[in-house]
Each structure stands twice: as structure tokens, then as C-alpha cells.
Scaffold this motif. Structure first.
Motif, PDB file in Angstrom:
ATOM      1  N   ASP A   9      35.854   5.654 -17.336  1.00 30.15           N
ATOM      2  CA  ASP A   9      36.985   4.763 -17.034  1.00 30.15           C
ATOM      3  C   ASP A   9      38.256   5.608 -16.905  1.00 30.15           C
ATOM      4  N   ASP A  43      41.585   1.014 -16.930  1.00 28.05           N
ATOM      5  CA  ASP A  43      41.724  -0.444 -16.906  1.00 28.05           C
ATOM      6  C   ASP A  43      40.722  -1.143 -17.816  1.00 28.05           C
ATOM      7  N   LYS A  79      37.428  -1.168 -17.693  1.00 28.36           N
ATOM      8  CA  LYS A  79      36.172  -1.578 -17.078  1.00 28.36           C
ATOM      9  C   LYS A  79      35.796  -0.577 -15.993  1.00 28.36           C
ATOM     10  N   THR A  89      34.759  -0.028 -12.127  1.00 33.15           N
ATOM     11  CA  THR A  89      34.920  -0.685 -10.833  1.00 33.15           C
ATOM     12  C   THR A  89      34.235   0.140  -9.753  1.00 33.15           C
ATOM     13  N   GLN A  90      33.499  -0.535  -8.876  1.00 39.51           N
ATOM     14  CA  GLN A  90      32.835   0.172  -7.784  1.00 39.51           C
ATOM     15  C   GLN A  90      33.860   0.887  -6.905  1.00 39.51           C
ATOM     16  N   TRP A 136      34.041   4.305  -7.315  1.00 41.11           N
ATOM     17  CA  TRP A 136      34.428   5.461  -8.117  1.00 41.11           C
ATOM     18  C   TRP A 136      34.251   6.762  -7.334  1.00 41.11           C
ATOM     19  N   LYS A 163      41.119   5.436  -9.621  1.00 42.75           N
ATOM     20  CA  LYS A 163      39.711   5.054  -9.588  1.00 42.75           C
ATOM     21  C   LYS A 163      38.986   5.585 -10.819  1.00 42.75           C
ATOM     22  N   THR A 211      27.876  -2.008 -14.237  1.00 44.47           N
ATOM     23  CA  THR A 211      28.804  -2.162 -15.362  1.00 44.47           C
ATOM     24  C   THR A 211      28.630  -1.084 -16.429  1.00 44.47           C
TER      25      THR A 211
END
Length: 302
Positions: free
Chosen positions: A42, A46, A48, A50-51, A53, A64, A108
Motif C-alpha cells: 500500500d 490509502d 487498501k 487498488t488495481q 499498481w 499507486k 485484495t
């Protein structure tokens, strides 16, 4: 390695995979019963993954997340939070990897990684095995440098690592190292640890969750006493050549004290004909052997 939900895990280069045994037994659907996680950090902070990356061969983009490569020769499930921990193998390996599956893996999966502080008097490198105790402390043996480390993530002031350095939590590390013989002109031990194991059920009588590693060139296990934090050596004096790759506790009769339980291992070298008593490949005395360790609470205990 199983978790509390009866999933069995296996490591590989750059990923961790698993099979949900209950799902397989119920459906026999191979696709629905398996999963995997890459290691995505991460880095944008943020909270989480996120795709979109960035990949390991690309620079980190602060907007990213970032995927990294890692080795997972040994994998452990932390019983405190069900997180996955990986240790690589090889002289240059330093990473201790933590993975959370999230709700929809592999999308995830969230990773963190930690490396030993560079300020150690003797550099820690060449990782091997990994295990976690019920307090959430992760133990790791270091094949090349001879260290045995405990990493306690609960001590971390932060685990944020936006630049992917592995140095977000130097305060989480504790290192142990025996005063063993070293190579001439070198600070590194002439013996080599193989994998890390955990006496989960206190079969040795030293205390629950006593961590240990197998020592290849000294015919022994080295166990950390959970109370004193001192090493206890479990040596196999005969026949010479004990090479432990595994350790499993077994309780046969809890009513009989130390007599009803023990730690089991085996002679696991590839070259079994080098075990003492062997007379060449296929000769007498070269078959693999099971080994059972038992410890009396005192020397005169019956």
C-alpha cells in the motif's frame, strides 16, 4: 501449513497459494477451492490495494500501490490474526513478508515486508524458515549469518513503507545468536540452520511455543527457552549425520507427563549413505531414521 479455516498454504516465488480443504471436500471444484496472493504494498497510503499498481521492474509511483517480488520457501500462519508470513531462501534473501488475503483475493491481497536493521554488529542475511507463536511473534532463522530472530509487529510505531525499503519497523526485531565455531577469518558460523519450528503444545516441557531451528552440521535442534531466552541444544550423538528438516510434537497420553509426549523428527539428508554406519549408497545403515526427543522435568524424574 493449515490455518484456522482448514486452508492449506504453499509458497512459491512471488506468490502464496492455498487450497480450501473444506470447499474441495464439499464441491470437488478445483477452481473454486484454490486461491493465491501476490505481494502488493500500500505505497499510496490509502489503506487498501487498488488495481493498476506498478510492477517490480518499474519505479514506485506515490499515487499507486506497488507489487514486489519475494521468495516464499517457508510459509507460516499467524494464529493471532490469521495473516500469512513468508521467508525466502538463499544467501541474499532478507525479506520477511506479511500478507493479508482480504475479501476478494488476489485483488485484495495486501502485503508488508520487513528487513533486519542494517546497523546490526553482524549483518543478518540468508533467510530460511519462519513460524509464528500464539502471541503473534514471528520467528525466523538465518542460514547464512547464524541469527535467530523474533519479529513482533505489535511493537511497530508504523508499518507504512511508501518507498518500499523494508525498514519501517526496526523496533520490532529481536536477535539471538549462538557463540558457535566460525569459518577461519569470518564471523559466520560453520554450521547452518535449516528451518524454523514451534513447540506449540509444550511437548518438550520448556513452555508452550518454544521456537527452534534444525542445525545441519551439528546433529541437533537449537531451542529457545521461552522463559530464560537461552538456547537449549537437543543433540543426536549417534549415529552421526542427523540432518533435521522437520519437527512435529505429538502427545500420545497426556496423563503420563513427559513419558506420554515427544518431539519427532528424522534424518533427512539427501546423502543417507553418509550417515554413520553407512557403507556406500544402498548399503547397511543408510536408511532414513525417525528420531523422538523427550525431556524429563528433572534428571531423576520417572
Amino acid at each position: 501449513m493449515f490455518d484456522a479455516n482448514n486452508s492449506i498454504y504453499f509458497g512459491m516465488n512471488g506468490a502464496v497459494g492455498w487450497i480450501d480443504v473444506d470447499a474441495w471436500d464439499k464441491t470437488h471444484d478445483a477452481e473454486a477451492s484454490q486461491g493465491w496472493c501476490p505481494a502488493v504494498l500500500d505505497t499510496n497510503g490509502d489503506g487498501k490495494i487498488t488495481q493498476g499498481w506498478t510492477e517490480p521492474d518499474r519505479p514506485i509511483d506515490p499515487a499507486k500501490d506497488h507489487r514486489i517480488d519475494f521468495g516464499c520457501y517457508s510459509v507460516a500462519v499467524n494464529p493471532k490474526d490469521n495473516s500469512l508470513w513468508c521467508s525466502g531462501i538463499g544467501r541474499g534473501q532478507k525479506r520477511l513478508m506479511r500478507l493479508e488475503r482480504g475479501t476478494n483475493p488476489p485483488l485484495t491481497c495486501k502485503a508488508e515486508f520487513f528487513e533486519p536493521p542494517p546497523s546490526l554488529p553482524i549483518e543478518a542475511f540468508g533467510s530460511g524458515g519462519v513460524e509464528a507463536d500464539h502471541q503473534g511473534v514471528v520467528w525466523q532463522n538465518w542460514r547464512s549469518s547464524g541469527h535467530f530472530s523474533a519479529f513482533d509487529r505489535s511493537k511497530c510505531k508504523t508499518t507504512s513503507d511508501p518507498k518500499s525499503t523494508g525498514q519501517s519497523c526496526p523496533e520490532g526485531w529481536t536477535f539471538y545468536r549462538k557463540n558457535d565455531p566460525t569459518w577461519d577469518g569470518s564471523p559466520f558460523h560453520s554450521n547452518e540452520s535449516y528451518l524454523t519450528h514451534m513447540d506449540v503444545h509444550d511437548v518438550l516441557g520448556l513452555g508452550k511455543d518454544a521456537p527452534m531451528y534444525g542445525s545441519n552440521n551439528t546433529d541437533a535442534f537449537e531451542v529457545i527457552n521461552p522463559v530464560t531466552k537461552q538456547f537449549v541444544t537437543l543433540r543426536v550423538p549417534y549415529p552421526l549425520g542427523f540432518f533435521p528438516r522437520s519437527a512435529n510434537g505429538r502427545i500420545d497420553d497426556p496423563k503420563t507427563g513427559w513419558k506420554g509426549k515427544g518431539l519427532w523428527s528424522s534424518y533427512s539428508t539427501y546423502a543417507t549413505w553418509h550417515i554413520e554406519g553407512g557403507k556406500g549408497e544402498g548399503g547397511p545403515g543408510v536408511l532414513p531414521k525417525a528420531v523422538k526427543f523427550q525431556m524429563r522435568p528433572n534428571p531423576l524424574a520417572k
